[in-house]
Design a protein around this motif. Sequence first.
Motif, PDB file in Angstrom:
ATOM      1  N   CYS A  37     119.760   5.596 -35.500  1.00 58.02           N
ATOM      2  CA  CYS A  37     118.664   5.575 -34.916  1.00 58.02           C
ATOM      3  C   CYS A  37     117.964   3.637 -35.826  1.00 58.02           C
ATOM      4  CB  CYS A  37     118.010   6.233 -34.474  1.00 58.02           C
ATOM      5  SG  CYS A  37     118.663   7.032 -33.178  1.00 58.02           S
ATOM      6  N   THR A  38     117.948   4.193 -37.124  1.00 60.09           N
ATOM      7  CA  THR A  38     116.724   2.913 -37.582  1.00 60.09           C
ATOM      8  C   THR A  38     117.423   1.860 -36.720  1.00 60.09           C
ATOM      9  OG1 THR A  38     119.076   2.809 -39.102  1.00 60.09           O
ATOM     10  CG2 THR A  38     117.167   3.891 -39.515  1.00 60.09           C
ATOM     11  N   ALA A  39     118.366   1.256 -36.266  1.00 58.20           N
ATOM     12  CA  ALA A  39     118.443   0.775 -35.604  1.00 58.20           C
ATOM     13  C   ALA A  39     117.586  -0.127 -34.227  1.00 58.20           C
ATOM     14  CB  ALA A  39     119.611  -0.093 -34.773  1.00 58.20           C
ATOM     15  N   LEU A  40     116.832   0.803 -34.080  1.00 57.03           N
ATOM     16  CA  LEU A  40     115.401   0.758 -32.849  1.00 57.03           C
ATOM     17  C   LEU A  40     114.151  -0.329 -33.365  1.00 57.03           C
ATOM     18  CD1 LEU A  40     117.540   2.180 -31.439  1.00 57.03           C
ATOM     19  CD2 LEU A  40     115.536   3.927 -29.980  1.00 57.03           C
ATOM     20  N   THR A  41     114.269  -0.421 -34.745  1.00 57.14           N
ATOM     21  CA  THR A  41     113.315   0.198 -35.552  1.00 57.14           C
ATOM     22  C   THR A  41     113.118  -1.969 -34.890  1.00 57.14           C
ATOM     23  OG1 THR A  41     113.889  -0.728 -37.579  1.00 57.14           O
ATOM     24  CG2 THR A  41     112.967   1.472 -37.269  1.00 57.14           C
ATOM     25  N   GLY A  42     111.367  -2.361 -34.480  1.00 62.26           N
ATOM     26  CA  GLY A  42     110.990  -3.395 -34.603  1.00 62.26           C
ATOM     27  C   GLY A  42     111.379  -4.107 -33.095  1.00 62.26           C
ATOM     28  N   ILE A  43     111.773  -3.059 -32.114  1.00 56.90           N
ATOM     29  CA  ILE A  43     111.771  -3.566 -31.162  1.00 56.90           C
ATOM     30  C   ILE A  43     110.086  -3.707 -29.671  1.00 56.90           C
ATOM     31  CG2 ILE A  43     114.116  -2.739 -30.097  1.00 56.90           C
ATOM     32  CD1 ILE A  43     113.050  -0.810 -28.504  1.00 56.90           C
ATOM     33  N   GLU A  44     109.707  -2.698 -31.014  1.00 63.23           N
ATOM     34  CA  GLU A  44     107.914  -2.776 -30.519  1.00 63.23           C
ATOM     35  C   GLU A  44     107.473  -4.278 -30.387  1.00 63.23           C
ATOM     36  OE1 GLU A  44     108.775  -1.476 -33.297  1.00 63.23           O
ATOM     37  OE2 GLU A  44     107.021  -1.888 -35.078  1.00 63.23           O
ATOM     38  N   ALA A  45     107.947  -4.614 -31.732  1.00 69.74           N
ATOM     39  CA  ALA A  45     107.062  -6.501 -31.948  1.00 69.74           C
ATOM     40  C   ALA A  45     106.716  -6.994 -30.616  1.00 69.74           C
ATOM     41  CB  ALA A  45     108.099  -7.078 -32.669  1.00 69.74           C
ATOM     42  N   ILE A  46     107.164  -6.842 -29.949  1.00 68.06           N
ATOM     43  CA  ILE A  46     106.956  -8.466 -28.434  1.00 68.06           C
ATOM     44  C   ILE A  46     105.704  -8.009 -28.152  1.00 68.06           C
ATOM     45  CG2 ILE A  46     107.699  -8.777 -26.795  1.00 68.06           C
ATOM     46  CD1 ILE A  46     110.171  -9.664 -27.372  1.00 68.06           C
ATOM     47  N   SER A  47     105.431  -6.379 -28.021  1.00 70.03           N
ATOM     48  CA  SER A  47     104.498  -5.965 -27.043  1.00 70.03           C
ATOM     49  C   SER A  47     102.967  -6.376 -28.021  1.00 70.03           C
ATOM     50  CB  SER A  47     105.186  -4.360 -26.369  1.00 70.03           C
ATOM     51  OG  SER A  47     104.522  -3.292 -28.219  1.00 70.03           O
ATOM     52  N   ASN A  48     103.237  -6.301 -29.273  1.00 70.31           N
ATOM     53  CA  ASN A  48     102.038  -6.656 -30.268  1.00 70.31           C
ATOM     54  C   ASN A  48     101.577  -8.108 -30.340  1.00 70.31           C
ATOM     55  OD1 ASN A  48     101.930  -3.846 -31.174  1.00 70.31           O
ATOM     56  ND2 ASN A  48     103.354  -4.070 -32.839  1.00 70.31           N
ATOM     57  N   GLY A  49     102.324  -8.691 -29.265  1.00 65.05           N
ATOM     58  CA  GLY A  49     102.249 -10.136 -29.431  1.00 65.05           C
ATOM     59  C   GLY A  49     102.469 -10.734 -28.461  1.00 65.05           C
ATOM     60  N   ILE A  50     101.965 -10.550 -26.811  1.00 66.37           N
ATOM     61  CA  ILE A  50     102.153 -10.817 -25.524  1.00 66.37           C
ATOM     62  C   ILE A  50     101.484 -12.147 -25.592  1.00 66.37           C
ATOM     63  CG2 ILE A  50     102.186 -10.361 -23.552  1.00 66.37           C
ATOM     64  CD1 ILE A  50     101.941  -7.122 -23.800  1.00 66.37           C
ATOM     65  N   THR A  51      99.831 -12.542 -26.258  1.00 64.21           N
ATOM     66  CA  THR A  51      99.291 -13.133 -26.105  1.00 64.21           C
ATOM     67  C   THR A  51     100.038 -14.727 -26.861  1.00 64.21           C
ATOM     68  OG1 THR A  51      98.173 -12.499 -27.823  1.00 64.21           O
ATOM     69  CG2 THR A  51      97.180 -11.915 -25.812  1.00 64.21           C
ATOM     70  N   ALA A  52     100.350 -14.387 -27.637  1.00 65.56           N
ATOM     71  CA  ALA A  52     101.036 -15.908 -28.481  1.00 65.56           C
ATOM     72  C   ALA A  52     102.379 -16.490 -26.543  1.00 65.56           C
ATOM     73  CB  ALA A  52     102.493 -14.916 -28.961  1.00 65.56           C
ATOM     74  N   PHE A  53     103.072 -15.428 -26.200  1.00 62.87           N
ATOM     75  CA  PHE A  53     103.798 -16.587 -25.424  1.00 62.87           C
ATOM     76  C   PHE A  53     103.276 -17.805 -24.169  1.00 62.87           C
ATOM     77  CE2 PHE A  53     106.665 -13.428 -26.458  1.00 62.87           C
ATOM     78  CZ  PHE A  53     107.567 -13.206 -26.691  1.00 62.87           C
ATOM     79  N   LYS A  54     104.204 -18.608 -23.615  1.00 67.21           N
ATOM     80  CA  LYS A  54     103.220 -18.921 -22.789  1.00 67.21           C
ATOM     81  C   LYS A  54     103.120 -18.728 -21.257  1.00 67.21           C
ATOM     82  CE  LYS A  54     105.115 -23.179 -23.805  1.00 67.21           C
ATOM     83  NZ  LYS A  54     106.919 -24.564 -24.178  1.00 67.21           N
ATOM     84  N   LYS A  55     102.410 -18.658 -19.955  1.00 66.85           N
ATOM     85  CA  LYS A  55     102.233 -18.087 -19.172  1.00 66.85           C
ATOM     86  C   LYS A  55     103.406 -18.218 -18.526  1.00 66.85           C
ATOM     87  CE  LYS A  55      97.153 -17.999 -19.626  1.00 66.85           C
ATOM     88  NZ  LYS A  55      95.658 -18.486 -19.373  1.00 66.85           N
ATOM     89  N   PRO A  56     103.587 -17.730 -17.185  1.00 66.30           N
ATOM     90  CA  PRO A  56     103.211 -16.214 -16.577  1.00 66.30           C
ATOM     91  C   PRO A  56     103.433 -15.450 -18.100  1.00 66.30           C
ATOM     92  CG  PRO A  56     105.224 -16.425 -15.603  1.00 66.30           C
ATOM     93  CD  PRO A  56     104.678 -18.088 -16.577  1.00 66.30           C
ATOM     94  N   ARG A  57     102.933 -14.625 -19.510  1.00 64.20           N
ATOM     95  CA  ARG A  57     102.740 -14.001 -21.225  1.00 64.20           C
ATOM     96  C   ARG A  57     104.071 -12.936 -20.456  1.00 64.20           C
ATOM     97  NH1 ARG A  57      97.036 -14.195 -22.882  1.00 64.20           N
ATOM     98  NH2 ARG A  57      96.101 -15.955 -23.888  1.00 64.20           N
ATOM     99  N   SER A  58     102.790 -12.242 -19.542  1.00 63.86           N
ATOM    100  CA  SER A  58     103.664 -10.504 -19.825  1.00 63.86           C
ATOM    101  C   SER A  58     105.093 -10.674 -19.180  1.00 63.86           C
ATOM    102  CB  SER A  58     103.185  -9.868 -18.443  1.00 63.86           C
ATOM    103  OG  SER A  58     101.988  -9.047 -19.022  1.00 63.86           O
TER     104      SER A  58
END
Lengths: 657, 657
Positions: free
Chosen positions: A237-258
């Motif tokens: 299950c350590t394979a799942l570590t890090g998948i939360e990263a995108i939810s922290n960094g939504i503001t970095a994306f182009k619009k429509p961000r979400s």
Amino acid sequence: MATYTQEKSRFSLARFLIGKPLDTQDLQHQAISKPVGLAVFASDALSSTAYATEEILLILALAGGSAAILGLSIPIAIAISILLTIVTISYRQTIYAYPNGGGAYIVARDNLGEVPAQIAGAALLTDYILTVAVSISSGVAQITSAFPALLPYRVGIALAVIFVMTMVNLRGVKESGRVFAIPTYFFLGIMFLTLAAGMVQFLSGTLPTVADVQAIEHNVVEPLTLFLILRAFSSGCTALTGIEAISNGITAFKKPRSRNAAMTLVWMSSILITLFLGITLLAHQIGAVASESETVISQLARTIHGNESILYLMTLAGTALILLMAANTSYADFPRLAALHAGDGFLPRQLTYRGSRLVFSWGILALAFLASLLVVVANARVTALIPLYAIGVFLSFTMSQTGMVVRFLKIGKLKPGESIQGLETMMEYDKGWRYKMAISVVGALCTFVVMVVFAVTKFTSGAWFIVILIPLLVFGFFRIHHHYKRVAHLLSLSGARPDVRARPMQTLILVDDVHAGTARMVNFAKSIGKPWKAIHIGVNPEKTRLVMEKWKQRIGEGELVVIPSPYRQLAEPIRKYILDLQAENPGTFVHVIMGHLAMETFWEQALHQNSAFIFNVALSGLDNVVVTNVPYQIHNVEMAEHPEHAETKEAETPPVS
Amino acid sequence: MATYTQEKSRFSLARFLIGKPLDTQDLQHQAISKPVGLAVFASDALSSTAYATEEILLILALAGGSAAILGLSIPIAIAISILLTIVTISYRQTIYAYPNGGGAYIVARDNLGEVPAQIAGAALLTDYILTVAVSISSGVAQITSAFPALLPYRVGIALAVIFVMTMVNLRGVKESGRVFAIPTYFFLGIMFLTLAAGMVQFLSGTLPTVADVQAIEHNVVEPLTLFLILRAFSSGCTALTGIEAISNGITAFKKPRSRNAAMTLVWMSSILITLFLGITLLAHQIGAVASESETVISQLARTIHGNESILYLMTLAGTALILLMAANTSYADFPRLAALHAGDGFLPRQLTYRGSRLVFSWGILALAFLASLLVVVANARVTALIPLYAIGVFLSFTMSQTGMVVRFLKIGKLKPGESIQGLETMMEYDKGWRYKMAISVVGALCTFVVMVVFAVTKFTSGAWFIVILIPLLVFGFFRIHHHYKRVAHLLSLSGARPDVRARPMQTLILVDDVHAGTARMVNFAKSIGKPWKAIHIGVNPEKTRLVMEKWKQRIGEGELVVIPSPYRQLAEPIRKYILDLQAENPGTFVHVIMGHLAMETFWEQALHQNSAFIFNVALSGLDNVVVTNVPYQIHNVEMAEHPEHAETKEAETPPVS
């Protein structure tokens, strides 16, 4: 009220290493596209494929190394992939709900309150530290797999990597996605090539088994129990570590961000599942085993491409690179989350200050120190760190998704078209709330169960430490919070004007010896224009006699009081003297003036007693006692350049301060 | 000029660990008898028998482990004994010439000048550190010989012993000779018993050879060259370390001091020769070898007394004890010699201060730190330290005896009955000066030759470090001396009265936030009664706006100047502001007042920025800039006990300082 402007100046070693200061206004970033976003945020998640399969095999090997038993790694990997799919679907909802960033800390604080938020935060902070330690240890293991001669130096290499990474991050990494894209896509390219080549060989029946690998030996063979299988599952299950990263960094994306962030998350999870299943399947086919000296990735690449092949080295290089990128992700996430806690008053305030290069310097240094400590204690072995890892991530997953459940419950109470404002985000009526809540419930339940499985099956091999640590951290966070609240309360002026009318003052000059620095102190005291007294702490009767004589000759005014100190203490006698003085004259300020010989270099300064610091600490506990330092500068110029001293003839005892 | 008296006070952790302060007048000691003097001063010299034989065997084993080659240890031990006799005769003369203590530093300073004195001192200081490292490593080796299970923990054990010894010495060891006598005489008793028993077995032909010992293996057998024999000889010369101890401590003896000290020296040397020759002879007879896991003393005692015998354990215990006593001797000698250097201005002055327990605390801490470092680097292996050891001792022997030669030359120029005064001691006409000088010449030459042999034969295995280190130390000592002389010169008032007439003053209050601590600063500035200005460093525009508003509301007087700091620096903008202010108003004092939130515990203090320290450092380089700290105490009492704050209703942003 005036505003004063000025230029910046001076060269320093720190500036050379860290770079020139950056203006606060430089704090901004460009919006990034989905492919770049994948590169920036996926390294942490994708890199875990470098060790997840190996850790499953390691646990299964406890029940004997037979192919049948090791083959269980495939159904275990499939189960983990299903879990990953559930978590991905659940996190997509969070991304839409929190377009300004929905890390576990924020979602928990918004929906569940302070205590769950602090728990989620403590769990994530712990895991960021472990991400650095695990990723760098695994990266070094890839390198030592290719160059076994380096194996004895793995701790040193890992610490050197942490040091360099810390320096780079203290300089500040520009959020230049393109630089991040190179290693990520290089890794993906070489890894898919390796898996494709392996698949072709497998399907054509030409895939050889791995040669010359030394498996970790277990003295006792355990029976194959459900417990053991669950243990292998939780290691994977350590394979799942890090998948939360995108939810922290939504503001970095182009619009429509979400929307863009959510699509990137789906891509990332799909790639992760493909890689993880592919590696696990082929590892089983070649008969790969957990080994102290060679990683499973190395065994796989060596068997598929051949020992001497450049593709073998490229696969290991790509894997090592993505692992370093993953560690680097924590260098951004840890200080940012620590600053969030500190801003809320749950960690030392210093963590909120951006250094001269706009990075949270204290957070970076804390992360580097703690990760280095883990690497040393675990001897840079991934296997020793895995039982500590991922509990935190699953705890924060659970908190985050439980927060989403609460949020959907609130939304369910709204009428069509209605909306309410949460702390972080607006909640709007949504007729599909039941269906979405069900997803979050499933996600929260699954991650909670995995967390419990993890804690139970890994408890004795290290998880106990995290099980104890996280509550202690949360307790500490609240103690800190209580302290800040109390200090704010004690300092509050309650909106009223304080009484600042002038008060009487007793001025004391601390005299150690009589020289030019002493004259400077007397000059300052006289310039203030209040009555003053000189005090000498008499440690050595011979010296005291000399000081009194010199005082009479050179200064010749004011009273010199000698306080004998038979125990050779300096601060304690003056402290007592001040307390007596205050008792006799209530309501006065006591103004203590002391000298300080200021040298130009640290080494010269170290040759002097620097008692000012000791006095400052000793006297800072006394109410209404104010301490003034009168420095006297000793400049690094040769005596010949001081014609005003040229006439000195009398040999004086060298004064010490 | 008044004198003020007061009581002592307060409990502290330091006081609990170190003990209550002692009055300077307690600094005295009782005169000791010869047997006690032997116990006090002989431990360093006698303890070297614990490793000297082993180190000879280790070098000889390089030429193959045959009995004939190892048998060379006996003539080598005899040669060392002859050297020891020469040095003893030469040192007897020093003891008579310097009845107030004739350490190498003093004799060299008195007769040869500053440079040779600093060389002798640097050599001795280095060797005192090595004595601690070697003796404790060897002591631990005796323990691990008896309990091989402890072998992996030898570094930890050695460090723990150094820690305890440091604590004991910081408390101060009363010069109570009787306590010292117990381990010394216990060691002598059990050692002579062992040697006597061994001799009886040897002469009766019942002495067995040692069983079950694992010699250190050498991959390459070297030829038996003169160089190798000289190398073995110089390893064995470590037996001479410590025989200078009595010449340092003559004043401790009962009168007639010189006579008693000289007789004790002769006894000590005789015992040392007997032990050393006895151990070397018997070690050869039983076929003892240098081993990583068992000392020669252990092999000897085990073979003579039997494995299970209590006498075996007692022999090892006695040896370990005398080694600890030897290390402890350095804890007295190193700080005392360092204080001599510091008193002459060649080492930091702090080393001359006796702490609250009358010991030179800084010297003890420096010794403990450096010895611990050596133990860690050498992995607590005596063999790794031996090449560094004893060069210093032989260099100081050479300096001391050369000093005596110069002294006898001066005496030779006197007429019968005439006398002249040296720096330390009186020189009287002595018709036997030629004969005595010849002894010193022989002593100086022998020790010089041995030092050169040592440096050459051990150069590549570690002596190079000492050969480089000692000149660097001497250079450093003179740099320090130059610094103190220059500072004294720059501070000198040249006997004249300095100009201390009152000067104009600019007062600046540094304001970070507006709270009770700020009010205290304003109150102090107003109490001084000079015009003042408040300064705020604007790092965050939002906060700056808030501070300006609160200032108007709560303080409402005085000017508040905002200096913007886009690079978020704190000290640099204020530094520039002050420089501009001084340029506009030459000859003024700039008085900077800053606040400090004083917490009751270290941990609470660490939660605050404590910027006062940073400002103090940054501003101490500016001429005529005086910095005042106005502390505001945050007491560890519950809020409920503060009725004056009970009415607080308004929630304020918690201030940080």
